[in-house]
Write an enzyme that holds these catalytic residues in place. Structure first.
Site, PDB file in Angstrom:
ATOM      1  CG  ASP A   1      -1.900   1.160   1.187  1.00 38.05           C
ATOM      2  OD1 ASP A   1      -2.896   1.036   0.466  1.00 38.05           O
ATOM      3  OD2 ASP A   1      -1.656   2.185   1.854  1.00 38.05           O
TER       4      ASP A   1
ATOM      5  CD  GLU B   1      -4.414   4.319  -1.744  1.00 33.12           C
ATOM      6  OE1 GLU B   1      -4.585   4.807  -0.624  1.00 33.12           O
ATOM      7  OE2 GLU B   1      -5.272   4.369  -2.658  1.00 33.12           O
TER       8      GLU B   1
END
Length: 612
Positions: free
Chosen positions: A474, A517
């Site tokens: 992440d 993301e």
């Protein structure tokens, strides 16, 4: 009964047969008829020449005899000074040319020049001056392609011509008695009308064929014919005759270069389409496309005020290059067995010969001759236009034959075509599946494909007893990127990050976008230790990479390796917990959860395991 496929040959054949007597017996356009009065003189050999590099000599200086010894007799029938900054003075003895001083005579200058003044000097030293040229067309006695000067009066002893300008100075001059001039005008109108009428008829006929066959070669042939007529018309100064009273002199100095560039583009378009150069000679096609671009650029330079000498030299060289290149292209295709190139090559040879002669003269490699700009282009254009018209008809015949043969092959190989279509559908299906399994932004596998791969690898790991590890990634503080720089920059960061990750993983690994993301790396046959090393490699690669607008970015990593009691959900859950721990412990780190005695123990990148 003539077969339909040959009917398009009738018109050019008829035109050729009908006009052959005129072509055979016709003099050059703009030259006097053989039966005209003999009271006509080509003046080249009669001149005495003085080049004034100071541009300061006046007619008074010449009348006083100051520069008599500086004049040199001409040795050429047609004089050429090309581009020169000198003032050129030409001197004529009227008694050598005019036998009947009571009759009006006409001095004709048969070319474009910016400034031309003729001085008729009488025996007592007085003189009359006649200013003409492109910047003084208002002094022309009547509209005519050539510049005309009336010579009237028994006292005229000498004639002086003063020439200036940036255009190439080529001297085609004649002296006519009044009667021979009238005969020349009538002859000129008849034969120029025949010449342009012939080309116009072929152009319109092939335009009609374009609308009938929808074959673009006919359209480009028509465009080429019109551009060639325009070029020849400006070469023969018809633009001066028709538009000299309304067009600016500056524009008239550019028409020849413009029409030549237009002809270059048209002949390239016709040659490319007719010979199918894009298909058969792709490299040659690129060269010709560049030539079209250069023609447009040289036209811009022409009107932007770049030096006349440079633009004339460039355009002339370009025309010569394109002609030779198209001729060679036709020859190459003919040698390869393309029958449609045979008539094209023959027709192009006529034009190539004509234009090469013109170019070599304009570049100063051959002596000047009126035939170069009158007879040779006229005859070459007529024969070339006819042969190219035959070439088009021949091409249509070959296309029809090919179509019939293709139709027969289609009927015989219908099953193969069906199989081919089936294969195409399969390829399309594969492409659609690829699109369905690929993230639209980053072009790497999406969540759907990752789920499928992970499920497959998980089952294989259980059955074969081989290790399986996953890495959940992440990006840190990614929301700040979107808030600060905008979503477009955020998207570019995601795309660039995906490329970095792809370059960092192994061929056996699968990396995809897990969502937002977040990224997931599936590592088959990979132990926890190897997965941790891979995660650390990816982390450092990302941390060291400078992004163009946002600088350096980091990511947090959660690693998990399958154990015997795992389910797919528990494996993913463990990597998610490790990722969460990496976020909580300061980000830009690799965390994993170690399983021991039924307990989960959090481990980080500082663990000795990572330092192995």
């Amino acid at each position: 009964m003539i077969p339909k496929k040959h009917r398009q040959l009738l018109f050019p054949l008829f035109v050729m047969v009908f006009l052959l007597p005129f072509v055979y017996h016709a003099p050059a356009i703009g030259t006097v008829h053989e039966n005209a009065s003999t009271d006509t003189h080509d003046l080249g050999m009669y001149y005495e020449i003085l080049r004034d590099s100071t541009n300061s000599i006046t007619i008074e200086d010449l009348i006083e005899g100051t520069y008599n010894s500086s004049f040199t007799p001409s040795t050429e029938k047609y004089l050429s000074f090309l581009h020169t900054d000198d003032t050129i003075w030409l001197k004529l003895n009227a008694d050598d040319l005019i036998t009947d001083h009571e009759q009006m005579h006409w001095l004709e200058y048969n070319d474009k020049i910016e400034f031309l003044t003729v001085y008729a000097v009488n025996e007592d030293g007085s003189y009359e001056s006649y200013e003409s040229g492109l910047f003084n067309l208002q002094n022309q006695p009547f509209p005519y392609p050539s510049l005309l000067f009336p010579i009237d009066g028994p006292e005229v002893k000498e004639l002086y011509l003063q020439l200036n300008g940036q255009l190439p100075l080529t001297i085609f001059t004649k002296l006519y008695s009044n009667n021979s001039f009238i005969e020349n005008v009538l002859s000129y109108k008849f034969y120029s009308g025949t010449f342009y009428g012939f080309l116009l008829a072929l152009a319109l006929y092939n335009l009609f064929l374009f609308f009938s066959f929808r074959e673009r070669s006919y359209l480009y042939y028509t465009l080429y014919m019109f551009s060639f007529m325009l070029y020849q018309a400006t070469m023969n100064s018809f633009d001066v005759q028709l538009f000299g009273h309304i067009a600016s002199p500056w524009l008239l100095t550019k028409t020849l270069g413009f029409s030549c560039n237009l002809m270059i583009v048209a002949m390239i378009l016709f040659g490319k389409e007719f010979l199918e150069i894009k298909h058969h000679l792709p490299r040659s096609n690129r060269v010709l496309n560049i030539a079209i671009g250069l023609a447009f650029l040289s036209t811009i330079a022409l009107f932007a005020g770049v030096g006349q000498y440079f633009t004339d030299l460039f355009i002339t060289t370009m025309a010569l290059f394109v002609l030779v290149f198209l001729w060679i292209s036709g020859l190459r295709l003919l040698l390869k067995g393309h029958k449609s190139a045979r008539f094209y090559l023959l027709g192009w040879s006529f034009l190539l010969f004509s234009m090469m002669i013109q170019a070599l003269v304009m570049l100063g490699f051959m002596p000047l001759s009126l035939a170069v700009f009158e007879e040779i282009p006229a005859y070459s254009a007529m024969f070339e236009a006819l042969i190219l018209s035959f070439a088009l008809a021949d091409k249509i015949t070959l296309i029809m034959k090919d179509n019939r043969r293709t139709q027969a092959e289609l009927n015989e190989t219908l099953e193969n075509k069906v199989l081919e279509r089936t294969e195409q559908l399969k390829k399309i299906q594969v492409e659609l599946e690829h699109l369905a399994n690929t993230d639209r932004l980053t072009k790497i596998p999406n969540r759907m494909l990752l789920d499928h791969v992970m499920e497959s690898e998980f089952k294989r790991s259980q059955i074969e007893g081989i290790p399986l590890s996953i890495i959940l990634i992440d990006l840190d503080y990614f929301k700040n990127v979107n808030d600060t720089f905008g979503h477009q920059v955020g998207d570019s960061v995601l795309v660039e990050t995906a490329k970095l990750f792809q370059a960092s993983v192994r061929d056996s690994d699968t990396i995809g976008r897990w969502g937002g993301e977040e990224f997931l790396v599936i590592c088959p046959s990979t132990t926890l230790e190897d997965a941790l090393r891979l995660a650390e490699k990816i982390r450092t690669t990302l941390a060291d990479h400078p992004f163009e607008e946002v600088g350096h970015k980091t990511a947090s990593f959660g690693v998990a390796s399958q154990i015997s009691s795992d389910t797919l959900r528990s494996l993913i859950s463990r990597s998610d917990k490790a990722l969460y721990a990496a976020k909580e412990n300061g980000r830009n780190r690799v965390e994993f959860i170690k399983i021991g005695q039924g307990e989960e123990t959090l481990q980080s990148e500082s663990d000795p395991l990572l330092r192995k």
